[in-house]
Design a protein around this motif. Structure first.
Motif, short mmCIF file in Angstrom:
data_model
loop_
_atom_site.label_atom_id
_atom_site.label_comp_id
_atom_site.label_asym_id
_atom_site.label_seq_id
_atom_site.Cartn_x
_atom_site.Cartn_y
_atom_site.Cartn_z
N UNK A 1 -20.29 -2.05 75.88
CA UNK A 1 -21.27 -1.53 74.53
C UNK A 1 -22.02 -2.98 73.98
N UNK A 2 -22.83 -2.06 72.40
CA UNK A 2 -23.07 -3.41 72.21
C UNK A 2 -23.35 -3.76 71.40
N UNK A 3 -23.42 -4.41 70.27
CA UNK A 3 -23.36 -4.50 68.34
C UNK A 3 -24.99 -4.89 68.19
N UNK A 4 -25.18 -4.42 67.35
CA UNK A 4 -26.86 -4.84 67.14
C UNK A 4 -26.57 -5.43 65.37
N UNK A 5 -26.74 -6.42 64.60
CA UNK A 5 -26.83 -6.78 63.39
C UNK A 5 -27.91 -7.95 62.86
N UNK A 6 -27.62 -7.98 61.13
CA UNK A 6 -28.29 -8.67 60.46
C UNK A 6 -27.69 -9.82 60.03
N UNK A 7 -29.30 -10.73 60.11
CA UNK A 7 -28.40 -12.63 59.83
C UNK A 7 -29.00 -13.07 58.91
N UNK A 8 -29.09 -14.04 58.43
CA UNK A 8 -30.02 -14.82 57.37
C UNK A 8 -30.28 -16.69 57.49
N UNK A 9 -31.25 -17.48 57.25
CA UNK A 9 -30.85 -19.10 57.63
C UNK A 9 -30.72 -19.42 56.14
N UNK A 10 -29.61 -20.38 56.58
CA UNK A 10 -29.01 -21.72 55.03
C UNK A 10 -29.28 -22.20 55.74
N UNK A 11 -29.93 -23.63 55.30
CA UNK A 11 -29.90 -24.52 55.93
C UNK A 11 -30.08 -24.69 57.02
N UNK A 12 -31.58 -24.53 58.17
CA UNK A 12 -31.98 -24.29 58.40
C UNK A 12 -30.95 -23.93 59.48
N UNK A 13 -28.91 -23.39 59.32
CA UNK A 13 -29.08 -22.52 60.39
C UNK A 13 -28.91 -21.47 60.17
N UNK A 14 -28.89 -20.07 61.28
CA UNK A 14 -29.22 -19.06 61.41
C UNK A 14 -27.33 -18.48 61.12
N UNK A 15 -27.38 -17.76 60.21
CA UNK A 15 -25.89 -17.30 60.16
C UNK A 15 -25.94 -15.37 60.49
N UNK A 16 -24.96 -15.24 61.41
CA UNK A 16 -24.97 -14.09 61.69
C UNK A 16 -23.41 -13.20 60.51
N UNK A 17 -24.49 -12.21 59.86
CA UNK A 17 -23.96 -12.22 58.26
C UNK A 17 -23.45 -11.15 58.29
N UNK A 18 -23.47 -10.29 59.03
CA UNK A 18 -23.57 -8.56 59.81
C UNK A 18 -23.45 -7.83 57.66
N UNK A 19 -24.55 -8.50 56.95
CA UNK A 19 -24.28 -8.15 55.80
C UNK A 19 -26.08 -7.54 55.59
N UNK B 1 -24.30 2.38 74.97
CA UNK B 1 -24.37 2.66 73.80
C UNK B 1 -24.81 1.15 73.63
N UNK B 2 -24.72 1.75 71.30
CA UNK B 2 -25.77 0.57 71.14
C UNK B 2 -24.88 0.74 69.61
N UNK B 3 -24.07 -0.45 69.15
CA UNK B 3 -24.19 0.58 67.65
C UNK B 3 -24.30 -0.93 65.67
N UNK B 4 -24.71 -0.47 65.83
CA UNK B 4 -25.31 -1.67 64.09
C UNK B 4 -24.36 -1.04 63.18
N UNK B 5 -24.17 -3.08 63.33
CA UNK B 5 -21.95 -3.28 62.31
C UNK B 5 -22.72 -4.09 61.11
N UNK B 6 -22.64 -3.34 60.15
CA UNK B 6 -23.06 -3.76 59.06
C UNK B 6 -20.73 -3.96 58.33
N UNK B 7 -21.27 -4.72 57.73
CA UNK B 7 -20.09 -4.91 56.69
C UNK B 7 -19.85 -5.52 55.90
#
Length: 281
Positions: A209-227, A249-255
């Motif tokens: 299966x696959x995790x699908x999640x969000x992230x954000x960039x800070x100081x030029x680095x993209x962080x996989x935040x799950x938030x 299967x694909x899963x939305x991952x939120x933490x």
């Protein structure tokens, strides 16, 4: 376009799911089309009743997959038998079709990092992971899927690229692959590489299966935040993946920082649209 495959939880395509967390238990329970979810394995009691919302999902026929975060499969030391026994017990408690854990280490020399840490992609690291996966598989009642993690740096003594490193581990262990497409995006963005290059070289038929999640960039680095919200680029990568071999299967991952229910439904619908699976909302 592939549909389903040997890695499917329970043996067939499950489509779109969402990670179960206590904070959104009511939302998850109310999804009419949900047929699989994932729970942090360490939160499942080894004996006695499982949390009632999880038991209800299990009893309704949804696949509930324990997802371990503390085994430290990539550690130089052998995995701790008690942690392996707990993962196996969680699988039995939930009637799970498989379990999952990370290709990472979380402790060394008796010290706990508190985070999933990346391994050097060396032959020695491959041997350590393979040995620990074998120790774990010997106690598990079900298959295990291994998840590569996001890493904001590479070790200077890397001997293998990511695709070769992962493929060798999968080949030698016979394990399945839990592919976090958000990690693929994050790693490629931070390294300045093309994420589709990795997809073209991985054994996608081994994806459970696959995790699908969000992230954000800070100081030029993209962080996989799950938030954060799943960005358009990750959804586009889901479509690229499914054009090569659609995972079961694909899963939305939120933490954390859970948005309103309508926002979560929109994210689930976007994953369904990108993958070609039916909506579950």
């Amino acid at each position: 376009m592939g549909t389903g495959g040997a890695g499917a939880p329970g043996g067939g395509p499950f489509g779109v799911g969402i990670g179960w967390r206590p904070e959104i238990a009511g939302f998850v329970a109310a999804l009419p089309g949900l047929s699989f979810t994932e729970v942090i394995a360490e939160s499942v009691p080894a004996s006695g009743p499982v949390p009632a919302p999880l038991a209800a999902l299990r009893d309704a026929g949804a696949a509930v997959i324990p997802h371990g975060v503390r085994l430290s499969l990539g550690g130089a030391e052998p995995v701790e038998p008690a942690r392996v026994a707990h993962l196996a017990a969680a699988a039995r408690q939930l009637d799970a079709p498989l379990v999952s854990e990370h290709i990472a280490f979380v402790r060394a020399g008796g010290l706990e990092a508190g985070h999933l840490l990346p391994l050097p992609r060396s032959r020695e690291a491959v041997d350590a992971v393979v040995a620990n996966v074998a120790r774990t598989q010997a106690e598990l009642p079900v298959p295990i899927a291994l998840e590569p993690i996001a890493a904001i740096f590479d070790w200077p003594d890397d001997e293998l690229d990511e695709a070769a490193f992962l493929t060798e581990i999968l080949d030698r262990t016979g394990a399945l692959l839990l592919l976090d497409i958000a990690n693929v995006y994050a790693n490629a963005r931070n390294r300045g590489t093309e994420p589709t290059d990795l997809l073209d070289r991985l054994p996608l038929e081994r994806v459970a299966y696959v995790h699908v999640a969000g992230g954000a960039e800070h100081d030029g680095i993209y962080h996989d935040t799950h938030t954060d919200a799943v960005p358009r680029e990750v959804l586009d990568l889901v479509a690229e993946l499914c054009a090569r071999h659609r995972p079961p299967a694909l899963m939305l991952e939120r933490d954390g920082h859970y948005p309103p229910a309508d926002t979560l439904r929109t994210e689930l619908d976007a994953i369904a649209a990108a993958s070609g699976y039916p909506v579950v909302t």
